[in-house]
Write a protein that holds these residues in place. Sequence first.
Motif, PDB file in Angstrom:
ATOM      1  N   UNK A   1      44.816  33.570  41.198  1.00 21.56           N
ATOM      2  CA  UNK A   1      46.457  34.174  41.635  1.00 21.56           C
ATOM      3  C   UNK A   1      46.796  34.910  40.572  1.00 21.56           C
ATOM      4  N   UNK A   2      47.406  35.997  40.636  1.00 25.47           N
ATOM      5  CA  UNK A   2      48.118  36.813  39.515  1.00 25.47           C
ATOM      6  C   UNK A   2      48.703  37.945  40.168  1.00 25.47           C
TER       7      UNK A   2
ATOM      8  N   UNK B   1      50.002  37.239  34.454  1.00 22.32           N
ATOM      9  CA  UNK B   1      50.437  35.829  34.968  1.00 22.32           C
ATOM     10  C   UNK B   1      49.226  35.204  35.565  1.00 22.32           C
ATOM     11  N   UNK B   2      48.168  35.142  35.241  1.00 22.66           N
ATOM     12  CA  UNK B   2      46.920  34.826  35.938  1.00 22.66           C
ATOM     13  C   UNK B   2      46.845  33.117  35.706  1.00 22.66           C
ATOM     14  N   UNK B   3      46.435  32.577  37.067  1.00 20.61           N
ATOM     15  CA  UNK B   3      46.135  31.507  37.428  1.00 20.61           C
ATOM     16  C   UNK B   3      44.756  31.158  37.949  1.00 20.61           C
ATOM     17  N   UNK B   4      44.025  30.425  37.465  1.00 22.71           N
ATOM     18  CA  UNK B   4      42.726  30.122  38.041  1.00 22.71           C
ATOM     19  C   UNK B   4      42.567  28.580  38.222  1.00 22.71           C
ATOM     20  N   UNK B   5      42.240  28.204  39.497  1.00 22.03           N
ATOM     21  CA  UNK B   5      41.790  26.957  39.948  1.00 22.03           C
ATOM     22  C   UNK B   5      40.405  26.962  40.448  1.00 22.03           C
ATOM     23  N   UNK B   6      39.704  26.014  40.007  1.00 22.99           N
ATOM     24  CA  UNK B   6      38.185  25.704  40.380  1.00 22.99           C
ATOM     25  C   UNK B   6      38.151  24.329  41.169  1.00 22.99           C
TER      26      UNK B   6
ATOM     27  N   UNK C   1      51.315  41.038  43.900  1.00 23.11           N
ATOM     28  CA  UNK C   1      50.596  39.552  43.808  1.00 23.11           C
ATOM     29  C   UNK C   1      49.270  39.733  44.440  1.00 23.11           C
ATOM     30  N   UNK C   2      48.341  39.134  44.160  1.00 25.82           N
ATOM     31  CA  UNK C   2      46.854  39.026  44.395  1.00 25.82           C
ATOM     32  C   UNK C   2      46.382  37.582  44.417  1.00 25.82           C
ATOM     33  N   UNK C   3      45.566  37.512  45.478  1.00 27.56           N
ATOM     34  CA  UNK C   3      45.096  35.892  45.526  1.00 27.56           C
ATOM     35  C   UNK C   3      43.488  36.314  45.936  1.00 27.56           C
ATOM     36  N   UNK C   4      42.494  35.988  44.800  1.00 27.88           N
ATOM     37  CA  UNK C   4      41.230  36.338  44.988  1.00 27.88           C
ATOM     38  C   UNK C   4      40.347  34.994  45.142  1.00 27.88           C
ATOM     39  N   UNK C   5      39.601  34.966  45.822  1.00 26.94           N
ATOM     40  CA  UNK C   5      38.623  33.755  46.193  1.00 26.94           C
ATOM     41  C   UNK C   5      37.201  33.992  45.803  1.00 26.94           C
ATOM     42  N   UNK C   6      36.618  33.239  44.775  1.00 28.30           N
ATOM     43  CA  UNK C   6      35.238  33.255  44.164  1.00 28.30           C
ATOM     44  C   UNK C   6      34.440  32.059  44.613  1.00 28.30           C
ATOM     45  N   UNK C   7      33.060  32.475  44.897  1.00 35.60           N
ATOM     46  CA  UNK C   7      32.137  31.347  45.075  1.00 35.60           C
ATOM     47  C   UNK C   7      31.136  31.680  44.070  1.00 35.60           C
ATOM     48  N   UNK C   8      30.518  30.432  43.457  1.00 35.70           N
ATOM     49  CA  UNK C   8      29.586  30.591  42.614  1.00 35.70           C
ATOM     50  C   UNK C   8      28.256  30.450  43.189  1.00 35.70           C
TER      51      UNK C   8
END
Length: 125
Positions: free
Chosen positions: A81-82, A68-73, A100-107
């Motif tokens: 969120x997954x 149930x992965x959702x990615x917002x950029x 449930x996990x929330x992960x924050x990524x930066x380019x």
Amino acid sequence: MSPKDAVLQAALERSAALVRADRAALERLSHPNFTYVNAGGARLSLEEYLETYVSLGDVRWEQQELEQVQVEVYGEAAVLVARLHDRATHQGRVFDAYFQTTQVYVLFPQGWLCVAAQTTQAPQE
């Protein structure tokens, strides 16, 4: 590859590295100032995370599946969120649980790095 796909790929690589207990890969995929909050509420730095979940050997991951992965950029930042399905052994005891996990990524120039993550118990389905 779209930014959403690149973030998803980075998350999948992190999960695979955790299962392999591949400390070097987790370091490569995480920002040096990475912060993690586990399901028990403990806040860990990258070094503490690696010691707890990779180096000490108290936890051995058999599987970590993202569902149930959702990615917002948002420009050069992204939130994933997954639902996680973890199977592991913790201090000799087998557990199979959903979180449930929330992960924050930066380019960054080297790619999408995880800068923060939080895991909570998933509701029963």
